[in-house]
Design an enzyme around this catalytic site. Structure first.
Site, mmCIF file in Angstrom:
data_model
loop_
_atom_site.group_PDB
_atom_site.id
_atom_site.type_symbol
_atom_site.label_atom_id
_atom_site.label_comp_id
_atom_site.label_asym_id
_atom_site.label_seq_id
_atom_site.Cartn_x
_atom_site.Cartn_y
_atom_site.Cartn_z
ATOM 1 N N GLU A 1 -66.797 -46.895 44.819
ATOM 2 C CA GLU A 1 -66.498 -46.301 46.125
ATOM 3 C C GLU A 1 -66.347 -44.794 45.948
ATOM 4 O O GLU A 1 -66.187 -44.306 44.822
ATOM 5 C CB GLU A 1 -65.212 -46.900 46.706
ATOM 6 N N LYS B 1 -51.438 -51.035 45.501
ATOM 7 C CA LYS B 1 -50.184 -50.296 45.318
ATOM 8 C C LYS B 1 -49.044 -51.007 46.043
ATOM 9 O O LYS B 1 -49.234 -51.588 47.115
ATOM 10 C CB LYS B 1 -50.335 -48.881 45.856
HETATM 11 N N1 PSU Z 1 -55.404 -47.330 47.448
HETATM 12 C C1 PSU Z 1 -55.342 -46.520 46.358
HETATM 13 N N2 PSU Z 1 -56.213 -45.487 46.239
HETATM 14 C C2 PSU Z 1 -57.191 -45.259 47.178
HETATM 15 C C3 PSU Z 1 -57.267 -46.133 48.308
HETATM 16 C C4 PSU Z 1 -56.359 -47.160 48.383
HETATM 17 O O1 PSU Z 1 -54.478 -46.720 45.515
HETATM 18 O O2 PSU Z 1 -57.979 -44.298 47.032
HETATM 19 C C5 PSU Z 1 -58.353 -45.946 49.311
HETATM 20 C C6 PSU Z 1 -59.522 -46.915 49.039
HETATM 21 O O3 PSU Z 1 -60.728 -46.274 49.379
HETATM 22 C C7 PSU Z 1 -59.242 -48.062 50.003
HETATM 23 C C8 PSU Z 1 -58.672 -47.309 51.192
HETATM 24 O O4 PSU Z 1 -60.397 -48.805 50.345
HETATM 25 O O5 PSU Z 1 -57.862 -46.297 50.610
HETATM 26 C C9 PSU Z 1 -57.885 -48.205 52.116
HETATM 27 O O6 PSU Z 1 -57.522 -47.479 53.246
HETATM 28 P P1 PSU Z 1 -56.808 -48.241 54.497
HETATM 29 O O7 PSU Z 1 -55.446 -48.600 53.998
HETATM 30 O O8 PSU Z 1 -56.782 -47.195 55.583
HETATM 31 O O9 PSU Z 1 -57.663 -49.399 54.827
#
Ligand code: PSU
Ligand code: MN
Length: 305
Positions: free
Chosen positions: A24, A158
């Site tokens: 990604e 996390k």
């Molecule tokens: N969690 C992390 N690092 C990240 C992300 C999540 O520890 O960089 C990023 C990833 O790209 C994940 C996105 O797909 O955040 C999820 O965002 P949301 O919670 O808005 O769906």
């Protein structure tokens, strides 16, 4: 999905049935890691994949077109990216011809699927947010993993998320959740969230077999791998930081897609940057395992003599 641009090396590897691992781009942008560690993370992940003879394929939207595999110049644009693209945003980014859009887990599994790539490495996935019973905030990552036949390799999620609900959600939508030589669902900086992982696996054969035997052809597999022991941050230290970061986010009135990048940045500040090397170590480790799985999958698809 139409109009995907494959880089030359990714296109060749796919045509020859060689191993490819999708990456990604949000994690490598300014939204995922601070400059210059984002560039370092990208480099070590690509190296870890190439070390197994596999080809890395970073996904992004550039000039309104979905890309799978990037040139060096395209990578530079991604490192500076500030617009996050979940799966649903792919269509909007194309329709409005966004200059640079960095892909989250959900957009990446969609692009990997469309390009014919079966293995994807990330750091941590998005999940069910704490307080989701009020806000409704559940990452689109989860449904995307449930709707694309791709193995996502991650260090769990996390702990600022609601990890028990995240696991329940994955169960509801039918995603097999595997623990790589480990009994616990990992919590990114820490090897264990304290929650059992549904199924422990010991080798890449079994991972590939789970993909092979799944009953829903469009469902993916989540392969979790704990951060290496020397790189782990003590749970007590990280818990305090996560709570502070989450409180700051809700006090600042942050909502929607802005929550995750905001919390990530606060964590990095609150740990005085200690979280960054841990993040790099686990990303590299995930890329390494993803490449091993991709090599095994490509071996299986070679025609027999
Ligand atoms: N969690 C992390 N690092 C990240 C992300 C999540 O520890 O960089 C990023 C990833 O790209 C994940 C996105 O797909 O955040 C999820 O965002 P949301 O919670 O808005 O769906
Ligand atoms: Mn969300």
């Amino acid at each position: 999905m139409t109009d995907i641009i494959l880089s030359d090396d990714v296109s060749r590897a796919l045509a020859e049935g060689r191993a490819v691992v999708a990456l990604e781009s949000t994690i490598f942008s300014t939204l995922g890691l601070p400059v210059p560690f984002n560039a370092e993370a990208l480099e070590i992940c690509k190296q870890a994949i190439r070390a197994h003879g596999a080809t890395p394929a970073v996904t992004a939207i550039l000039d309104g077109r979905p890309h799978v595999g990037l040139t060096a110049d395209e990578e530079k644009r991604v490192l500076l990216g500030t617009r996050k693209i979940a799966e649903r945003d792919l269509a909007v980014a194309q329709a409005q011809r966004w200059d640079v859009g960095v892909t989250t887990v959900s957009a990446t599994v969609a692009l990997a699927h469309a390009a014919g790539i079966s293995v994807f490495a990330t750091g941590g996935i998005g999940g069910v947010h704490r307080g989701s019973e009020v806000t409704g905030d559940v990452s689109a990552d989860l449904d995307a993993i449930g709707n694309h036949p791709v193995i996502t390799v991650c260090a769990g999620a996390k702990a600022f998320l609601d990890l028990p609900r995240t696991l329940e959600y994955l169960e509801t939508i039918g995603v097999p959740v595997l623990g790589w030589q480990h009994d616990w669902f990992p919590a990114f900086y820490t090897r264990s969230s304290g929650l059992p992982v549904p199924h422990r696996v010991e080798d890449e054969q079994v991972v590939c077999d789970v993909l092979r035997f799944r009953t829903r052809p469009d469902t993916g597999v989540l392969l979790t791998v704990p951060i290496p022991v020397p790189d782990e941050i003590p749970a007590a230290r990280i818990d305090a930081v996560l709570t502070t970061a989450l409180n700051a986010s809700s006090e600042a009135g942050i909502t929607g897609p802005a929550v995750t990048p905001y919390v990530l940045e606060r964590i990095e500040k609150e740990t005085d940057g200690e979280s960054v090397p841990a993040n790099l170590a686990l990303a590299r480790n995930n890329a390494d395992l993803a490449a091993r799985v991709a090599v095994e999958l490509s071996r299986r698809s070679q025609p027999r003599e």
